[in-house]
Design a protein around this motif. Structure first.
Motif, mmCIF file in Angstrom:
data_model
loop_
_atom_site.group_PDB
_atom_site.id
_atom_site.type_symbol
_atom_site.label_atom_id
_atom_site.label_comp_id
_atom_site.label_asym_id
_atom_site.label_seq_id
_atom_site.Cartn_x
_atom_site.Cartn_y
_atom_site.Cartn_z
ATOM 1 N N ARG A 251 6.276 0.685 -2.400
ATOM 2 C CA ARG A 251 5.970 -0.696 -2.797
ATOM 3 C C ARG A 251 5.695 -0.794 -4.296
ATOM 4 O O ARG A 251 6.183 -1.715 -4.967
ATOM 5 N N ALA A 252 4.932 0.123 -4.847
ATOM 6 C CA ALA A 252 4.588 0.082 -6.271
ATOM 7 C C ALA A 252 5.845 0.207 -7.135
ATOM 8 O O ALA A 252 6.018 -0.515 -8.130
ATOM 9 N N ALA A 253 6.754 1.118 -6.756
ATOM 10 C CA ALA A 253 7.995 1.296 -7.520
ATOM 11 C C ALA A 253 8.879 0.060 -7.408
ATOM 12 O O ALA A 253 9.509 -0.364 -8.388
ATOM 13 N N GLU A 254 8.913 -0.554 -6.226
ATOM 14 C CA GLU A 254 9.737 -1.749 -6.016
ATOM 15 C C GLU A 254 9.209 -2.932 -6.817
ATOM 16 O O GLU A 254 9.985 -3.689 -7.414
ATOM 17 N N GLU A 255 7.894 -3.093 -6.834
ATOM 18 C CA GLU A 255 7.312 -4.219 -7.580
ATOM 19 C C GLU A 255 7.611 -4.109 -9.070
ATOM 20 O O GLU A 255 7.792 -5.114 -9.761
ATOM 21 N N GLY B 121 0.799 -1.222 0.000
ATOM 22 C CA GLY B 121 0.000 0.000 0.000
ATOM 23 C C GLY B 121 0.827 1.264 0.000
ATOM 24 O O GLY B 121 0.305 2.353 -0.272
ATOM 25 N N SER B 122 2.122 1.151 0.290
ATOM 26 C CA SER B 122 2.980 2.339 0.304
ATOM 27 C C SER B 122 3.385 2.724 -1.106
ATOM 28 O O SER B 122 3.339 1.915 -2.035
ATOM 29 N N ASN B 123 3.792 3.981 -1.269
ATOM 30 C CA ASN B 123 4.242 4.451 -2.584
ATOM 31 C C ASN B 123 5.507 3.727 -3.023
ATOM 32 O O ASN B 123 5.697 3.455 -4.209
#
Length: 326
Positions: free
Chosen positions: A224-228, A220-222
């Protein structure tokens, strides 16, 4: 546990404590050096003990055996360059060497001519160039019939590959007794055979992916999306590496970049290799992947383009020089 500290060409020691990376790197370099040393002869990945007077005088055979034992126990790579002949001698006390175990090409050609003899006259002619060698080896005797051919070849191969190197072999065995390794080899030969004798084993992208655990930020963190997104780049990069001209060699370089080991050690990795991420708010941010081989961790930059990710990773692999002197 052993601890390794490398230094540069000026003799300056690297900073930090060895938590595993320098040790694995040192043991990897050590196994590569032993494999090509004059203590062994024969084809690559199929080598037998050689007779080298300098190595015998300086007790290198004992040190080679000890080094291999230490590498196996302390998380280094296995040797994987032995022919089946010395391995059989180590674990069973006997072996059946084959003609191709003879590393001396000139001698090998002469023995092959003996093998090709079909008459007693041919056998005597092919034996003539070997008379001095046969006398020194204790194999010289009259040929009564063509049936003596196979026994003569057997005696030559046994002398050249086994009897001639008994001194080095006993020293090597003494070294392998370090930490109880030789005893374990003799108890579990099937487990140790792939560690000593070469078997083709391709490192795959899937194996690499399964080897590394991914350390993501909370869901849910910002971040997390970049890491995925970068995780998909990482997996695509592994697939491209597998299909690259270098094939498994490039995957081995990636593994060595992260862990200082080009293959999974027999005892596995501790701690488990992991993938982490270089965040923009870190104290030190880099556009290139970074590694901490002591904890088997690779840190990936958060690029938004796979092409940029690939270029930066390729540059990092091509400009990593490893350690200096141990």
């Amino acid at each position: 546990m052993i601890y390794v500290k490398f230094s540069d060409d000026m003799g300056r020691n690297e900073e930090g404590v060895d938590l595993g990376g320098p040790r694995r790197e040192f043991l990897r370099l050590l196994m590569e050096t032993i494999a090509i040393s004059p203590m062994f002869e024969g084809k690559q990945n199929n080598r037998n003990l050689a007779l080298n007077s300098a190595a015998l005088r300086d007790d290198w055979y004992y040190l080679a055996g000890k080094a291999i034992a230490v590498s196996l126990v302390h998380g280094g790579p296995p040797p994987k360059f032995f022919s089946p002949t010395p391995f059989s001698l180590l674990v069973y006390g006997s072996a059946k060497p084959v003609l191709d175990d003879i590393a001396d090409t000139e001698l090998l050609e002469k023995v092959k001519k003996v093998c090709e003899s079909t008459t007693l006259e041919d056998l005597e002619k092919s034996e003539a160039p070997l008379l001095d060698y046969l006398a020194n080896a204790g194999c010289l005797r009259p040929m009564q019939s063509i049936r003596d051919r196979d026994l003569l070849v057997h005696d030559i191969v046994m002398f050249q590959v086994i009897h001639r190197v008994q001194g080095p072999f006993h020293k090597f065995c003494e070294g392998l007794k370090t930490l109880g390794v030789l005893e374990k080899m003799q108890r579990h030969p099937d487990s140790f055979r792939p560690l000593f004798c070469y078997e083709p084993c391709r490192l795959s992208a899937d194996q690499m992916d399964n080897l590394f655990s991914i350390r993501l930020s909370p869901e849910g963190s910002n971040k997390r999306a970049a890491e995925e997104k970068v995780v998909t780049f990482w997996r695509d990069y592994l697939q491209d590496a597998e299909e690259d001209e270098e094939g498994p060699n490039k995957l081995q370089k990636i593994l060595a970049f992260a862990t200082a080991a080009s293959e999974v050690p027999p005892i596995g990795f501790s701690p488990t290799p992991s993938v982490q991420f270089i965040l923009k708010d870190d104290d030190f941010s880099s556009v290139f992947p970074m590694a901490n081989t002591c904890i088997n961790c690779i840190k990936l930059p958060l690029h938004t383009s796979y092409q940029v990710f690939k270029e930066k990773f390729d540059f990092a692999l091509g400009n990593t020089y490893g350690f200096g002197r141990a």
